[in-house]
Design a protein around this motif. Sequence first.
Motif, PDB file in Angstrom:
ATOM      1  N   THR A   1    -115.640  28.035 -54.702  1.00  0.00           N
ATOM      2  CA  THR A   1    -116.822  27.951 -54.669  1.00  0.00           C
ATOM      3  C   THR A   1    -117.492  27.802 -56.194  1.00  0.00           C
ATOM      4  O   THR A   1    -116.591  27.886 -57.216  1.00  0.00           O
ATOM      5  CB  THR A   1    -117.265  29.355 -54.270  1.00  0.00           C
ATOM      6  OG1 THR A   1    -116.837  30.350 -55.327  1.00  0.00           O
ATOM      7  CG2 THR A   1    -116.779  29.758 -52.952  1.00  0.00           C
ATOM      8  N   VAL A   2    -118.703  27.531 -56.352  1.00  0.00           N
ATOM      9  CA  VAL A   2    -119.344  27.374 -57.614  1.00  0.00           C
ATOM     10  C   VAL A   2    -119.220  28.630 -58.459  1.00  0.00           C
ATOM     11  O   VAL A   2    -118.783  28.572 -59.534  1.00  0.00           O
ATOM     12  CB  VAL A   2    -120.978  26.838 -57.327  1.00  0.00           C
ATOM     13  CG1 VAL A   2    -121.586  26.919 -58.639  1.00  0.00           C
ATOM     14  CG2 VAL A   2    -120.941  25.544 -56.785  1.00  0.00           C
ATOM     15  N   ALA A   3    -119.350  29.698 -57.779  1.00  0.00           N
ATOM     16  CA  ALA A   3    -119.366  31.005 -58.549  1.00  0.00           C
ATOM     17  C   ALA A   3    -117.956  31.230 -59.276  1.00  0.00           C
ATOM     18  O   ALA A   3    -117.807  31.711 -60.210  1.00  0.00           O
ATOM     19  CB  ALA A   3    -119.528  32.154 -57.565  1.00  0.00           C
ATOM     20  N   ASP A   4    -116.795  30.833 -58.453  1.00  0.00           N
ATOM     21  CA  ASP A   4    -115.420  30.828 -59.149  1.00  0.00           C
ATOM     22  C   ASP A   4    -115.406  30.327 -60.249  1.00  0.00           C
ATOM     23  O   ASP A   4    -115.052  30.736 -61.354  1.00  0.00           O
ATOM     24  CB  ASP A   4    -114.346  30.156 -58.180  1.00  0.00           C
ATOM     25  CG  ASP A   4    -114.245  30.811 -56.859  1.00  0.00           C
ATOM     26  OD1 ASP A   4    -114.567  32.035 -57.068  1.00  0.00           O
ATOM     27  OD2 ASP A   4    -113.899  30.314 -55.749  1.00  0.00           O
ATOM     28  N   TYR A   5    -116.250  29.008 -60.551  1.00  0.00           N
ATOM     29  CA  TYR A   5    -115.952  28.319 -61.801  1.00  0.00           C
ATOM     30  C   TYR A   5    -116.979  28.818 -62.818  1.00  0.00           C
ATOM     31  O   TYR A   5    -116.659  28.548 -64.140  1.00  0.00           O
ATOM     32  CB  TYR A   5    -116.126  26.695 -61.477  1.00  0.00           C
ATOM     33  CG  TYR A   5    -114.947  26.269 -60.785  1.00  0.00           C
ATOM     34  CD1 TYR A   5    -114.051  26.036 -61.244  1.00  0.00           C
ATOM     35  CD2 TYR A   5    -114.951  26.232 -59.423  1.00  0.00           C
ATOM     36  CE1 TYR A   5    -112.779  25.502 -60.546  1.00  0.00           C
ATOM     37  CE2 TYR A   5    -114.018  25.608 -58.743  1.00  0.00           C
ATOM     38  CZ  TYR A   5    -112.771  25.356 -59.058  1.00  0.00           C
ATOM     39  OH  TYR A   5    -111.734  24.944 -58.366  1.00  0.00           O
ATOM     40  N   ALA A   6    -118.226  28.978 -62.227  1.00  0.00           N
ATOM     41  CA  ALA A   6    -119.240  29.893 -63.307  1.00  0.00           C
ATOM     42  C   ALA A   6    -118.653  30.881 -63.948  1.00  0.00           C
ATOM     43  O   ALA A   6    -118.688  31.132 -65.049  1.00  0.00           O
ATOM     44  CB  ALA A   6    -120.465  30.070 -62.312  1.00  0.00           C
ATOM     45  N   GLU A   7    -117.776  31.718 -63.246  1.00  0.00           N
ATOM     46  CA  GLU A   7    -117.046  32.783 -63.830  1.00  0.00           C
ATOM     47  C   GLU A   7    -116.094  32.288 -64.869  1.00  0.00           C
ATOM     48  O   GLU A   7    -116.299  32.897 -66.044  1.00  0.00           O
ATOM     49  CB  GLU A   7    -116.684  33.563 -62.774  1.00  0.00           C
ATOM     50  CG  GLU A   7    -115.820  34.764 -63.336  1.00  0.00           C
ATOM     51  CD  GLU A   7    -115.052  35.678 -62.121  1.00  0.00           C
ATOM     52  OE1 GLU A   7    -114.437  36.869 -62.728  1.00  0.00           O
ATOM     53  OE2 GLU A   7    -115.104  35.279 -61.102  1.00  0.00           O
TER      54      GLU A   7
ATOM     55  N   PRO B 291    -123.860  31.073 -61.748  1.00  0.00           N
ATOM     56  CA  PRO B 291    -123.710  29.870 -60.878  1.00  0.00           C
ATOM     57  C   PRO B 291    -125.072  29.277 -60.981  1.00  0.00           C
ATOM     58  O   PRO B 291    -124.808  27.664 -60.944  1.00  0.00           O
ATOM     59  CB  PRO B 291    -123.504  30.480 -59.493  1.00  0.00           C
ATOM     60  CG  PRO B 291    -122.798  31.876 -59.733  1.00  0.00           C
ATOM     61  CD  PRO B 291    -123.616  32.299 -61.012  1.00  0.00           C
ATOM     62  N   LYS B 292    -126.250  29.709 -61.012  1.00  0.00           N
ATOM     63  CA  LYS B 292    -127.477  28.993 -60.835  1.00  0.00           C
ATOM     64  C   LYS B 292    -127.300  28.237 -62.084  1.00  0.00           C
ATOM     65  O   LYS B 292    -128.048  26.894 -62.065  1.00  0.00           O
ATOM     66  CB  LYS B 292    -128.629  29.870 -60.725  1.00  0.00           C
ATOM     67  CG  LYS B 292    -128.870  30.298 -59.304  1.00  0.00           C
ATOM     68  CD  LYS B 292    -129.959  31.152 -59.233  1.00  0.00           C
ATOM     69  CE  LYS B 292    -130.350  31.705 -57.718  1.00  0.00           C
ATOM     70  NZ  LYS B 292    -131.505  32.533 -57.492  1.00  0.00           N
TER      71      LYS B 292
ATOM     72  N   LEU C  79    -125.102  27.024 -63.967  1.00  0.00           N
ATOM     73  CA  LEU C  79    -123.960  25.632 -63.793  1.00  0.00           C
ATOM     74  C   LEU C  79    -124.552  24.804 -62.933  1.00  0.00           C
ATOM     75  O   LEU C  79    -124.638  23.335 -63.492  1.00  0.00           O
ATOM     76  CB  LEU C  79    -122.587  26.216 -63.411  1.00  0.00           C
ATOM     77  CG  LEU C  79    -121.742  25.364 -63.124  1.00  0.00           C
ATOM     78  CD1 LEU C  79    -121.238  24.536 -64.373  1.00  0.00           C
ATOM     79  CD2 LEU C  79    -120.498  25.876 -62.490  1.00  0.00           C
ATOM     80  N   THR C  80    -125.363  25.213 -61.790  1.00  0.00           N
ATOM     81  CA  THR C  80    -125.923  23.998 -60.869  1.00  0.00           C
ATOM     82  C   THR C  80    -127.229  23.284 -61.518  1.00  0.00           C
ATOM     83  O   THR C  80    -127.206  22.016 -61.247  1.00  0.00           O
ATOM     84  CB  THR C  80    -126.239  24.696 -59.531  1.00  0.00           C
ATOM     85  OG1 THR C  80    -124.929  25.363 -58.994  1.00  0.00           O
ATOM     86  CG2 THR C  80    -126.912  23.857 -58.797  1.00  0.00           C
TER      87      THR C  80
ATOM     88  N   ASN D 179    -120.860  21.947 -56.479  1.00  0.00           N
ATOM     89  CA  ASN D 179    -120.373  22.327 -55.198  1.00  0.00           C
ATOM     90  C   ASN D 179    -119.685  20.933 -54.512  1.00  0.00           C
ATOM     91  O   ASN D 179    -118.700  21.123 -54.026  1.00  0.00           O
ATOM     92  CB  ASN D 179    -121.366  22.916 -54.370  1.00  0.00           C
ATOM     93  CG  ASN D 179    -120.624  23.230 -52.729  1.00  0.00           C
ATOM     94  OD1 ASN D 179    -119.814  24.035 -52.786  1.00  0.00           O
ATOM     95  ND2 ASN D 179    -121.473  22.408 -51.753  1.00  0.00           N
TER      96      ASN D 179
END
Length: 286
Positions: free
Chosen positions: A198-204, A210-211, A213-214, A226
């Motif tokens: 998930t994007v949240a994994d990499y944002a962390e 996450p927003k 990063l996107t 994603n």
Amino acid sequence: MMTQEFIFEDNYKKLGFGIFSENNLNYIHDNRFKPYIKIFFAPEGYELRTDFNHYTTTGPTLFFINSNQYLEVSQGKGDSFLIYYNRDFYCVQIHDKEVACDGLLFNNIFEIPKIELDNMEMDTIRTLFSNIYNELEGKESSKEEMIRTYLKQIIIRATRNWKKQNIHTRVENISHNDIELFRDFSRLLEIHYREKHTVADYAELLHMAPKTLTHKFKSLNIESPNQFIINRILLEAKRLLFYTDKPVKEIAYDLGYEDPAYFNRLFSNKVGSTPSNFKKNYSLGK
């Protein structure tokens, strides 16, 4: 046999240099090259495949192939050159501050492993290849460090050109920080794609929301993080389907999916074919 091949080997460190012509391109597919990091020079008119992407060179081109990638050359006229080496000889991850290529030349999320050479750059690269060749052929005791120095120059020049050809053409006045974010995401994805989806994994991991990063990726005019995550998972799935005999269920588990049916649906939706059909059809050349 190959036209010419020269090898430096000392304990665990190894670098080889091969010269090929249209009569022996099939030797590039030799399994003994697969464990190595490879830099392949091809003149105009070469047809080759890296993983599942096909290329026809329209001019002199350098390809950068990681040890977990596949290179197959189907045809070409004129001499081509292959430098192959192991991480004990030179590891771009350890020496990232020197060359800053990890996440660009290697492990980049665009799956673009090449740069095209203009006349001036072509002359410089040819000289560096020739210098490596001369060092390998000679008997100087200091040849290892000289070869490594020339190899680093090839990588540094190629990294600069990769940025110009693949990032600066997409975004004007892109900042150094944005390029580093792109590289960091690419490197983290290569390390964690089997268990982090998930994007949240990499944002962390990148210490941002996450927003954010996107939004950063959107401002760089590239696909969403994603989509890059999904693309990397699917690339590995294709490799395992085509190059191994693992059943689909085992591949799903290898890629971090406890529900093989969900993995099947994801693959079918994105690729347009079930994993089993992809393996069968690709093997038949369809």
